[in-house]
Design a protein around this motif. Sequence first.
Motif, short mmCIF file in Angstrom:
data_model
loop_
_atom_site.label_atom_id
_atom_site.label_comp_id
_atom_site.label_asym_id
_atom_site.label_seq_id
_atom_site.Cartn_x
_atom_site.Cartn_y
_atom_site.Cartn_z
N GLY A 31 36.03 81.25 27.79
CA GLY A 31 36.80 80.17 27.19
C GLY A 31 36.01 79.34 26.21
O GLY A 31 35.17 79.84 25.46
N LYS A 32 36.24 78.05 26.26
CA LYS A 32 35.58 77.12 25.34
C LYS A 32 34.51 76.29 26.03
O LYS A 32 33.95 75.39 25.42
N LEU A 46 41.47 84.07 12.97
CA LEU A 46 42.63 83.23 13.25
C LEU A 46 43.11 83.32 14.69
O LEU A 46 43.92 82.50 15.12
N PHE A 47 42.63 84.31 15.45
CA PHE A 47 43.03 84.42 16.85
C PHE A 47 42.05 83.65 17.73
O PHE A 47 40.89 84.04 17.89
N ASN A 48 42.53 82.54 18.27
CA ASN A 48 41.77 81.73 19.21
C ASN A 48 40.34 81.49 18.76
O ASN A 48 39.38 81.76 19.50
N PRO A 49 40.15 81.00 17.57
CA PRO A 49 38.78 80.78 17.08
C PRO A 49 38.03 79.76 17.92
O PRO A 49 38.60 78.78 18.40
N GLY A 50 36.75 80.01 18.14
CA GLY A 50 35.94 79.12 18.94
C GLY A 50 35.97 79.38 20.42
O GLY A 50 35.29 78.71 21.19
N SER A 51 36.78 80.36 20.84
CA SER A 51 36.78 80.73 22.25
C SER A 51 35.81 81.88 22.45
O SER A 51 35.64 82.73 21.58
#
Length: 467
Positions: free
Chosen positions: A426-427, A457-462
Amino acid sequence: MHASVTSPELLARLSSALDHDGVITDADVLPGYERDMMPLAPYGTPLAVVLPRTTAQVQAVVRACAEHGVPIVPRGAGSGLSGAANAIAGCVVLVTTRMNAILEIDPDNRLAVVEPGVINLDLRAAVEQHGLFYPPDPSSYDWCTLGGNLSTNAGGLCCVKYGVTTDSVLGLRVVLADGEVLDTGRRTVKGVAGYDLTKLFVGSEGTLGVITRATLALRPLPQAPGTLVAAFDTAAAAGDAVTRVVRAGIIPSLMEIMDATAIAAVEAHLKTELGAGRGSAALLICQSDTGGDAAVGELSAIERICQDAGATLAHTTFDLAEGALLLTARRAVLTALETYGAWLTDDVCVPRTKITDLIAGCERISAEVGLRVAVVGHAGDGNMHPTIVYDPASADEFARAERAFADILDLGLRLGGTITGEHGVGKIKREWLAREIGPVGLRVHRAVKAALDPGNLFNPGSMFDLG
């Protein structure tokens, strides 16, 4: 994203592609979709929440967001514990809960085809009518969705015998970053054609695509389980019992451990002694679902092992109500801890021979930060859930809880373990993933991400940063 230009155009495009109530922009409603159950993870306010009903609608959302350069965060029921479904500012949260059909149950080939919004427990109940069983059982199985389970590669209490989610997945339908549909896997028992793309997407936390369908392997419905509870004066003795069970080659369908803090919280909450008596340092709960003489033999062997390891009590029952009560006690730990304050649950997996060391380390961490830490977990596979209790109104206690959370992850790695056994990265664990897999592993992760989602663009930063 230039909100003044992009937002109206994108929202109009989304509204035309979805049902009349399939796009949410109400400022009073959006906060309900901002985050999951993990209080440490960052989150932002989305531009909109969309609720597609079909793969074609998911494709339309993905293509519209791609054209406008707006990130997409896929989300199920929001039961996660890693922040993987948390919104980032200005994104579109794509919620799959309306895609909730069980499309097929094939008893002869022992498989089911489902959409991602199906609730885990609903699938288990549906296939049970055919004498079949879907094994993955996260603690939130009565409200979590299969899409979330697939995205985080969820586990549960039965992992020791049946494995995690990926062990029950035959194939997937995934919407890719360009809006195209990829079908992975197969319906056959065996199949080794090409890369195993199914396992690549399971556990990818929505960073590579949006899962819109899954073909799942089922098992014959197990026999009604027998249950064993064993109490120990020391955590070391309980850990020794676990090691001996593993060494003996016994594979129960469930083997859970609770430390003294967890036991006390549950006993107070349920107003029962769980058959363990006051002052127990650790409790093992085991089940066998093999049925008949085999289950009797399996649990008798575990009972003897527990006694040889120094158990102060070892009790086996084939009474279903009594066994259910013990499982209810195990599943009630987080609810019981709420009596003392808010909870922050960790998720580390260590070699089974190191469970005792992890519990002892958590006791030290608890003393150092001055907060209650209860340890429960899946002893059969070493996946432990140390849970920190704190006062959410106290910034100081929250900071100490954060410190304890990090110290537990560090302890898990030093014991030869991993930073997550079933909750995902996750994050909240991005830097810990980098530490665990190293620079080469991180480079490969980034290369896979860039190949499948070049616009990020898909869940960036996860899971990890692109660097």
